[in-house]
Design an enzyme around this catalytic site. Structure first.
Site, PDB file in Angstrom:
ATOM      1  NE  ARG A 190      -2.909  55.009 -26.490  1.00 28.95           N
ATOM      2  CZ  ARG A 190      -3.940  55.748 -26.818  1.00 28.95           C
ATOM      3  NH1 ARG A 190      -5.008  55.729 -26.085  1.00 28.95           N
ATOM      4  NH2 ARG A 190      -3.920  56.509 -27.879  1.00 28.95           N
ATOM      5  CB  SER A 213     -10.409  58.945 -24.451  1.00 28.43           C
ATOM      6  OG  SER A 213      -9.400  59.543 -23.703  1.00 28.43           O
ATOM      7  CG  HIS A 271      -4.890  61.275 -21.022  1.00 22.19           C
ATOM      8  ND1 HIS A 271      -6.248  61.072 -21.117  1.00 22.19           N
ATOM      9  CD2 HIS A 271      -4.420  61.202 -22.295  1.00 22.19           C
ATOM     10  CE1 HIS A 271      -6.588  60.909 -22.391  1.00 22.19           C
ATOM     11  NE2 HIS A 271      -5.499  60.960 -23.128  1.00 22.19           N
ATOM     12  CE  LYS A 282      -9.470  61.964 -32.371  1.00 20.79           C
ATOM     13  NZ  LYS A 282      -8.532  61.870 -31.240  1.00 20.79           N
TER      14      LYS A 282
HETATM   15  P1  ADP Z   1      -6.883  59.018 -27.106  1.00 22.10           P
HETATM   16  O1  ADP Z   1      -5.868  58.657 -28.137  1.00 22.10           O
HETATM   17  O2  ADP Z   1      -7.093  57.971 -26.037  1.00 22.10           O
HETATM   18  O3  ADP Z   1      -8.162  59.602 -27.635  1.00 22.10           O
HETATM   19  P2  ADP Z   1      -5.705  61.587 -26.671  1.00 22.10           P
HETATM   20  O4  ADP Z   1      -5.820  62.000 -28.075  1.00 22.10           O
HETATM   21  O5  ADP Z   1      -6.314  62.494 -25.665  1.00 22.10           O
HETATM   22  O6  ADP Z   1      -6.272  60.173 -26.287  1.00 22.10           O
HETATM   23  O7  ADP Z   1      -4.182  61.302 -26.312  1.00 22.10           O
HETATM   24  C1  ADP Z   1      -3.247  62.279 -26.001  1.00 22.10           C
HETATM   25  C2  ADP Z   1      -1.907  61.648 -25.857  1.00 22.10           C
HETATM   26  O8  ADP Z   1      -1.909  60.761 -24.739  1.00 22.10           O
HETATM   27  C3  ADP Z   1      -1.452  60.786 -27.053  1.00 22.10           C
HETATM   28  O9  ADP Z   1      -0.064  60.927 -27.196  1.00 22.10           O
HETATM   29  C4  ADP Z   1      -1.798  59.394 -26.625  1.00 22.10           C
HETATM   30  O10 ADP Z   1      -0.977  58.437 -27.253  1.00 22.10           O
HETATM   31  C5  ADP Z   1      -1.487  59.474 -25.135  1.00 22.10           C
HETATM   32  N1  ADP Z   1      -2.198  58.465 -24.357  1.00 22.10           N
HETATM   33  C6  ADP Z   1      -3.525  58.297 -24.231  1.00 22.10           C
HETATM   34  N2  ADP Z   1      -3.801  57.250 -23.436  1.00 22.10           N
HETATM   35  C7  ADP Z   1      -2.611  56.730 -23.052  1.00 22.10           C
HETATM   36  C8  ADP Z   1      -2.206  55.607 -22.249  1.00 22.10           C
HETATM   37  N3  ADP Z   1      -3.096  54.806 -21.702  1.00 22.10           N
HETATM   38  N4  ADP Z   1      -0.884  55.362 -22.100  1.00 22.10           N
HETATM   39  C9  ADP Z   1       0.016  56.167 -22.694  1.00 22.10           C
HETATM   40  N5  ADP Z   1      -0.283  57.227 -23.459  1.00 22.10           N
HETATM   41  C10 ADP Z   1      -1.571  57.504 -23.651  1.00 22.10           C
END
Ligand code: ADP
Length: 164
Positions: A95, A133, A17, A41
């Site tokens: 990702r 996460s 992030h 969630k």
């Molecule tokens: P997660 O999907 O890990 O629970 P979030 O819902 O908080 O995380 O993700 C928020 C945004 O950040 C989404 O667009 C997700 O694809 C992106 N994101 C999370 N981790 C990464 C990463 N390692 N590389 C690129 N984008 C990421």
């Protein structure tokens, strides 16, 4: 004045992030980090904790790059949140291929809801691309080392939360 919205659950904020935020800062003047309430969630960290961790880790990145960063909790529709904060773009991280299908549908539907807001996809630095996460929490829960995946303060918060 260009405003972007980067939404997520951030449960907790990871180096992936943080990397996306530092890249997104170069595209906009103001970056709103939308922290989703997401009660369904069943997040490990409550909203206030997630907001505080995001704030601590990302606000300084904006200061270094001349971008104003605002951390904004939201519980409504993403597109309405984007309108509320006057964002003209939604920023998402990509990702693996697995992210693609969901994101593809989201863009399609959000476009019907509001065609003036573009979604921009960004990829993190290679070493951060695999971080999620959900996996960080699993590793931490089982006593693994997450120091390469999250900022030091988040690692500490995970230990405290899981009482390791
Ligand atoms: P997660 O999907 O890990 O629970 P979030 O819902 O908080 O995380 O993700 C928020 C945004 O950040 C989404 O667009 C997700 O694809 C992106 N994101 C999370 N981790 C990464 C990463 N390692 N590389 C690129 N984008 C990421």
């Amino acid at each position: 004045m260009r405003t972007g919205l980067y939404p997520g659950t951030f449960d907790p904020v990871t180096n992936g992030h943080v990397d996306i935020v530092s890249r997104a800062c170069t595209l906009v003047d103001r970056l709103v980090i939308g922290v989703a309430i997401n009660r369904d969630k069943g997040p490990l960290f409550d909203l206030e904790e997630r907001v505080e961790m995001v704030r601590r880790e990302v606000v300084p990145l904006g200061e270094d790059r001349g971008c104003e960063i605002i951390v904004h909790p939201f519980g409504n529709l993403l597109i309405d949140c984007a309108r509320d904060v006057n964002a003209t773009m939604i920023i998402r991280g990509l990702r693996a291929v697995a992210d693609f299908e969901y994101e593809y549908q989201m863009v399609g539907m959000n476009r019907v809801l509001d065609d003036n807001i573009e979604t921009v996809f960004m990829m993190a630095e290679a070493e951060y691309q695999a971080i999620a996460s959900k996996l960080v929490k699993e590793i931490a829960r089982l006593g693994g080392d997450v120091s390469k995946f999250v900022p030091a303060s988040v690692e500490k918060a995970l230990k405290a939360k899981l009482a390791l």
